[in-house]
Scaffold this motif. Structure first.
Motif, PDB file in Angstrom:
ATOM      1  N   TYR A   9      -9.299   0.170   6.215  1.00 13.68           N
ATOM      2  CA  TYR A   9      -9.723  -0.352   4.916  1.00 13.68           C
ATOM      3  C   TYR A   9      -9.437  -1.849   4.810  1.00 13.68           C
ATOM      4  N   GLU A  12     -12.374  -3.678   6.336  1.00 19.68           N
ATOM      5  CA  GLU A  12     -13.540  -3.652   5.459  1.00 19.68           C
ATOM      6  C   GLU A  12     -13.403  -4.677   4.339  1.00 19.68           C
ATOM      7  N   PRO A  41      -8.977   5.908  -1.511  1.00 16.69           N
ATOM      8  CA  PRO A  41      -9.360   4.648  -0.857  1.00 16.69           C
ATOM      9  C   PRO A  41     -10.475   3.907  -1.581  1.00 16.69           C
ATOM     10  N   GLU A  42     -11.458   4.652  -2.093  1.00 16.05           N
ATOM     11  CA  GLU A  42     -12.563   3.993  -2.793  1.00 16.05           C
ATOM     12  C   GLU A  42     -12.080   3.305  -4.057  1.00 16.05           C
ATOM     13  N   LYS A  45     -10.206   0.154  -3.076  1.00 17.33           N
ATOM     14  CA  LYS A  45     -11.103  -0.942  -2.709  1.00 17.33           C
ATOM     15  C   LYS A  45     -11.772  -1.550  -3.936  1.00 17.33           C
TER      16      LYS A  45
END
Length: 441
Positions: A9, A12, A41-42, A45
């Motif tokens: 992550y 990204e 995780p989403e 982010k």
């Protein structure tokens, strides 16, 4: 989540942020979101990109202030001026990290649209409904894909003398959407709700020197319950069933509340719900993340972590807030009193939620009393030993918790009213898992 998983992550986000944050700070932010706050995780982010601006907006992280119309706001602005009319204004006291705070919130509008706002330093701010203001050095965020305008310590609000702003009238009745109470979430507006009035209260308050009456309580249907509030007297009575058209939703700490505004239509209808169980609403954590919060929610999951601030803690004798080194943020130096609690991370397979468990349930579930905790801490010379003992007893236990769920940028959190450990039939669960895997092959 280990370092190798974090790195995925990290890579990204580093590419998307394009140098707006250094590597060490980015890794620290990721670790905080994923390993301390236990969000997905989403969600992690999204939170980091919102904070540091991954969309390339020219108004992000710049010393220059831009002026924008409401419809042009992206939810990532850090320094923006907005000239708009105050359509709705509400001033109230909240508690942030144990400290009382006055905020001013409401809805701003211009000829291009409307958006909710919050002034976080609201002690000396007095806004007049219908007046036009300039919000200077504001910042914006996205919540449920809707832009929210915020004014922090660096911002200020000024009355725009001689400026006229015409906000288009909303088209209401034709577009009102019928919705079940259990499906209501923050940010939806212009809805039709049918439910049974469970409680009715009224409070007399003073707004700008004028006496006002606020009517509030609980309304429920066969899918859930919600708090409602109204500034008009609709002569509501407990036990009757009503249909509310053109209502809107506002949230307090993530808990949706049904608002009956000036353009709301209320009618009495036949009750078809039968017996309504308003005691507890059983939900998955994914449901809570989607909705944002709720009252008397029950969740069952596995305890996967015990957060910092668990075990033996100390509270202010005056306000009951937790204190550090005998210092209360409100009352200064105090003689603190001991308490016991757990701050759990509960995972049900659909998501994770923080849950704060009080002393009574902590003692009952762990067998460690407050007196025993004090004795253990004194004997070892370390109060953290209590949390370690509790962790060994509670982590990986299946538990059902019930309480009110609040929500912020880090996800949902439950203030637990009741907690119990569930008995696990390992053989039956293994058999069920085997059958599911076999059916998938």
């Amino acid at each position: 989540m280990n370092k190798e998983e974090l790195q995925i992550y990290f890579d990204e986000l580093k590419k998307e942020l394009n140098g707006k944050i250094d590597d060490a700070q980015l890794m620290k932010e990721l670790n905080t979101y994923l390993n301390e706050y236990r969000v997905t995780p989403e969600a992690a982010k999204r939170g980091i990109k919102r904070k540091y601006g991954a969309d390339g907006s020219s108004s992000f992280l710049t010393a220059d202030t831009l002026s924008k119309k409401v419809s042009d706001l992206k939810g990532t602005e850090m320094n923006v001026d907005i000239t708009a009319k105050a359509i709705f204004v509400d001033k109230k006291q909240i508690t942030v990290r144990g400290t009382p705070k006055t905020i001013v919130s409401g809805i701003l509008g211009d000829e291009t649209g409307t958006a909710p706002f919050t002034i976080w330093e609201g002690d000396s701010v007095e806004l007049e409904k219908g007046a036009v203001y300039v919000f200077k050095n504001a910042y914006t965020k996205l919540w449920n894909e809707k832009v929210q305008i915020n004014l922090g310590s660096r911002g200020k609000v000024e009355k725009a003398e001689g400026v006229r702003v015409d906000v288009p009238e909303r088209t209401l009745t034709a577009e009102s959407t019928e919705i079940k109470i259990g499906d209501i979430r923050e940010g939806v507006g212009n809805i039709t709700v049918t439910g049974r009035i469970m409680t009715v209260e009224q409070r007399n308050i003073t707004v700008k020197g004028e006496p006002k009456t606020v009517y509030s309580g609980l309304i429920a249907d066969d899918t859930g319950k919600i708090q409602y509030s109204a500034w008009n007297d609709y002569s509501l009575k407990a036990g009757e069933t009503i249909c509310v058209k053109n209502a809107y939703i506002r949230a307090w700490k993530g808990i949706p509340q049904l608002n009956l505004g000036d353009k709301c239509e209320v009618s009495r209808v036949d009750d078809s719900f039968g017996e309504i169980d308003v005691a507890v609403s059983k939900k998955t954590i994914a449901d809570l993340i989607k909705v944002g919060g709720g009252l008397d929610i029950s969740v069952t999951g596995t305890v996967v972590d015990l957060r910092t601030g668990s075990g033996l803690i100390w509270r202010c004798p005056d306000c009951n807030r937790s204190v550090l080194n005998g210092e209360c943020t409100t009352h200064g130096r105090v003689e603190p009193i001991p308490d016991l609690r757990m701050k759990l991370i509960l995972d049900d397979g659909t998501g994770a939620i923080s849950a704060v468990v009080n002393r009574q349930d902590t003692e009952r579930l762990t067998g460690i009393t407050l007196a025993a905790a004090e004795g253990l801490a004194k004997a070892r010379g370390d109060s953290e030993v209590v949390a370690r003992e509790i962790a060994g007893l509670i982590i990986m236990k299946k538990m059902t918790v019930t309480g009110n769920v609040l929500s912020d940028d880090y996800g949902p959190m439950m203030i637990v009213n009741e907690a119990k450990v569930e008995a696990v039939n390992v053989h039956a669960e293994a058999e069920e898992l085997y059958n599911e895997l076999e059916a998938a092959l």
